[in-house]
Design a protein around this motif. Structure first.
Motif, mmCIF file in Angstrom:
data_model
loop_
_atom_site.group_PDB
_atom_site.id
_atom_site.type_symbol
_atom_site.label_atom_id
_atom_site.label_comp_id
_atom_site.label_asym_id
_atom_site.label_seq_id
_atom_site.Cartn_x
_atom_site.Cartn_y
_atom_site.Cartn_z
ATOM 1 N N SER A 106 -131.890 -16.501 37.287
ATOM 2 C CA SER A 106 -131.258 -15.213 36.976
ATOM 3 C C SER A 106 -130.554 -15.239 35.625
ATOM 4 O O SER A 106 -130.332 -14.179 35.027
ATOM 5 C CB SER A 106 -130.252 -14.847 38.073
ATOM 6 O OG SER A 106 -129.121 -15.702 38.034
ATOM 7 N N ALA B 17 -136.863 -14.735 40.028
ATOM 8 C CA ALA B 17 -135.879 -13.897 39.346
ATOM 9 C C ALA B 17 -136.505 -12.685 38.667
ATOM 10 O O ALA B 17 -135.821 -11.975 37.931
ATOM 11 C CB ALA B 17 -135.116 -14.725 38.314
ATOM 12 N N THR C 75 -134.714 -9.496 39.256
ATOM 13 C CA THR C 75 -133.361 -9.466 38.694
ATOM 14 C C THR C 75 -133.361 -8.849 37.302
ATOM 15 O O THR C 75 -132.356 -8.265 36.870
ATOM 16 C CB THR C 75 -132.778 -10.890 38.644
ATOM 17 O OG1 THR C 75 -132.901 -11.492 39.935
ATOM 18 C CG2 THR C 75 -131.323 -10.894 38.247
ATOM 19 N N GLY D 210 -130.486 -6.544 35.697
ATOM 20 C CA GLY D 210 -129.658 -7.559 35.057
ATOM 21 C C GLY D 210 -129.617 -7.411 33.547
ATOM 22 O O GLY D 210 -128.535 -7.398 32.938
ATOM 23 N N ALA E 145 -124.642 -11.978 40.277
ATOM 24 C CA ALA E 145 -125.822 -12.770 40.648
ATOM 25 C C ALA E 145 -125.411 -14.058 41.353
ATOM 26 O O ALA E 145 -126.023 -14.457 42.352
ATOM 27 C CB ALA E 145 -126.648 -13.086 39.401
ATOM 28 N N SER F 165 -126.249 -14.785 45.160
ATOM 29 C CA SER F 165 -127.093 -15.950 45.416
ATOM 30 C C SER F 165 -126.470 -16.853 46.468
ATOM 31 O O SER F 165 -127.166 -17.335 47.387
ATOM 32 C CB SER F 165 -127.312 -16.710 44.105
ATOM 33 O OG SER F 165 -128.209 -17.779 44.275
ATOM 34 N N VAL G 118 -129.096 -6.101 41.087
ATOM 35 C CA VAL G 118 -128.950 -7.544 40.866
ATOM 36 C C VAL G 118 -128.631 -8.250 42.177
ATOM 37 O O VAL G 118 -129.220 -9.289 42.512
ATOM 38 C CB VAL G 118 -127.848 -7.815 39.819
ATOM 39 C CG1 VAL G 118 -127.612 -9.320 39.677
ATOM 40 C CG2 VAL G 118 -128.226 -7.215 38.475
ATOM 41 N N GLU H 4 -131.030 -11.112 44.023
ATOM 42 C CA GLU H 4 -130.550 -12.495 44.072
ATOM 43 C C GLU H 4 -130.236 -12.964 45.487
ATOM 44 O O GLU H 4 -130.485 -14.123 45.835
ATOM 45 C CB GLU H 4 -129.317 -12.634 43.184
ATOM 46 C CG GLU H 4 -129.635 -12.691 41.707
ATOM 47 C CD GLU H 4 -130.566 -13.840 41.369
ATOM 48 O OE1 GLU H 4 -130.233 -14.997 41.662
ATOM 49 O OE2 GLU H 4 -131.657 -13.573 40.839
#
Length: 510
Positions: free
Chosen positions: A75, A89, A92, A96, A112, A116, A298, A302
């Motif tokens: 990410s 990713a 993302t 992002g 993120a 995660s 995001v 994630e």
């Protein structure tokens, strides 16, 4: 759960040597994941020989740390330079990088990281308490179910097409077309090309790097005099309470979706991230914000890819069937150390299974701590002048493309895809549908072919299988709701533009 066995397993993990090895693996995973082209599968495979002198728990702990570190590390590049560090990713990038362009790089990285870790811990909890039940359900997935799942995934194209559904569908079909190049997975027949480098199909990682990284390089060269920098100092390494409240629903949904999809062998974190992103957008009160820098986007991506990483461990440990390429390599590590993953692991080596569960929790904590220490450093990347950053991104991208197969063809292919991506973005075409089609196209085609061979060409039988029927219904529902949502978004945007034009006219008119 056997508490005594869990306690003895904890004793195997909670020692300085093992904890240091797990933290080292997590830090290495973040670094590898942040470099486009270097995948978690590659790094795990390269480091397996270095675990020969270790006992099973430190060895597997280090490899799991790398695995989970890569999930977050991917990410970093996705958010900062519009290039997914790993395929997981890819979703993302959609929100992002727009957050970075708005001067919110640190905020995006913090969200993120938080998502995660939450996704990883949720997936680890699923694995700890539900793995025997989920693994039995995963056994019911055959070619029909996997084909229907791929179709459901392809329905997400509508959600990530941006303002123009037609342009999204066009590039989606383009992605499906080029995904058929190479050797037919069922008959072995060569299609569209006789080039040796394309026998196994389009090289996915170089294609991903070309579509996002090199496209960004071409766009950057065009705007080389522009100075886009992150505004303000990075003052926090964790999301604010307001941000956590805002992304809570997307985070929860992504964690559940990723945990479930991860248990299905052969699917992967990239698909889980896109499905979660689509669901977050579909259920959002403000879907028009997705694609423009929405924190929920995001968080959805994630949390899903991290929980999917944990979920993919379930079929590997309980059935001896790898959930994805990463767990296939991890399975090899288990075998090298004298343990055969499968149902007998829960009978003969339950202490090792519990130790793996604990190592997964600790790996997530290690990623969290390492990520917090590194956020301020990572976010400084966007303050580098564009004329210095663009050549660095180009070199990194070309090296990453070459590192996959040590093949110059992959480098030229990445450059070619970068040129295609540049032209598409210049005329308003989204790139993500191509990537999704490259991921799901081969999966849908090969499973459909297998199903048709098994059932003598009677396609209608796919509707007699409950799981595949559910996925097809979900795909239709997703398509319909996405179209309705997009029309609503376009109306809101048109109304807002009309309002701004009216206000401007009133200001000009004396």
């Amino acid at each position: 759960m056997d508490v005594e066995m869990l306690t003895s397993a904890g004793a195997l993990v909670f020692n300085l040597h093992t904890l240091f090895i797990i933290v080292l693996g997590a830090a290495a995973g973040i670094l590898v994941g942040a470099i486009p082209g270097l995948t978690s599968t590659m790094s795990i495979a390269l480091l397996i020989p270095f675990t020969h002198g270790m006992t099973i728990i430190p060895a597997i702990g280090m490899l799991i740390g790398i695995f989970f570190g890569c999930m977050y590390g991917g990410s970093i590049a996705a958010i900062l330079i519009n290039t997914p560090g790993t395929p997981a990713a890819a979703a993302t990038v959609l929100d992002g990088y727009p957050m970075t362009r708005k001067g919110e790089a640190g905020r995006a990285l913090a969200i993120a990281l938080f998502a995660s870790i939450c996704g990883g811990i949720t997936g680890a909890l699923f694995m700890t308490f539900l793995s025997p039940f989920i693994s039995r359900f995963a056994l019911r997935f055959g070619p029909a179910e996997l084909f229907a799942l791929a179709i459901f995934g392809l329905s997400v194209i509508i959600s990530i097409s941006g303002k123009s559904l037609v342009k999204g569908l066009m590039v989606g079909f383009f992605g499906l077309l080029i995904a058929t190049a190479g050797m037919d997975k069922v008959s072995g027949y060569l299609r569209f090309t006789q080039h040796v480098a394309l026998f196994d199909g389009i090289p996915f990682i170089p294609g991903l790097i070309g579509l996002f990284a090199i496209t960004e390089v071409f766009n950057g060269i065009e705007k080389i005099l522009a100075t886009e920098k992150a505004q303000g100092k990075i003052v926090r390494v964790l999301p604010s309470r307001q941000d956590i409240k805002k992304v809570g629903r997307a985070l929860f949904t992504g964690s559940i979706v990723g945990s479930f999809i991860g248990t299905i062998p052969g699917v992967g974190s990239d698909i889980a991230a896109f499905v979660s992103y689509s669901e977050a957008k579909r259920t959002s009160k403000h879907p028009e914000q997705f694609g423009t820098g929405a924190p929920e986007g995001v968080a959805a991506a994630e949390s899903a890819n991290s929980s999917c990483a944990c979920g993919s461990m379930i079929p590997m440990l309980s059935l001896g069937v790898p959930g994805d390429s990463n767990t296939a390599v991890l399975m090899g590590a288990f075998i090298i150390h004298g343990f055969q993953p499968g149902p007998m692991m829960y009978v003969q080596h339950l202490d090792i299974v519990y130790a793996v569960f604990i190592a997964m929790f600790l790996s997530n904590i290690a990623v969290f701590l390492t990520g917090m220490l590194g956020i301020k450093f990572f976010a400084k990347i966007v303050s580098i002048e564009r004329k210095l950053l663009i050549p660095a991104i180009l070199v990194l991208s070309l090296v990453g493309s070459f590192a996959i197969n040590k093949n110059m063809f992959d480098v030229f292919f990445a450059i070619g895809m970068g040129g295609v991506g540049y032209l598409l973005t210049k005329y308003g075409f989204p790139l993500s549908p191509i990537l999704l089609a490259l991921i799901l196209g081969p999966m849908s085609e090969s499973n459909l072919r297998r199903f048709m061979q098994i059932n003598d060409g009677q396609f209608w039988l796919i509707f007699t299988r409950p799981i595949s029927l559910i996925f097809i219904i979900l795909a239709i529902a997703t398509l319909v709701s996405s179209v309705v949502n997009q029309r609503r978004i376009n109306k809101r945007i048109a109304a807002e533009e009309a309002r701004q034009a009216s206000e401007m006219q009133d200001t000009i008119t004396p």
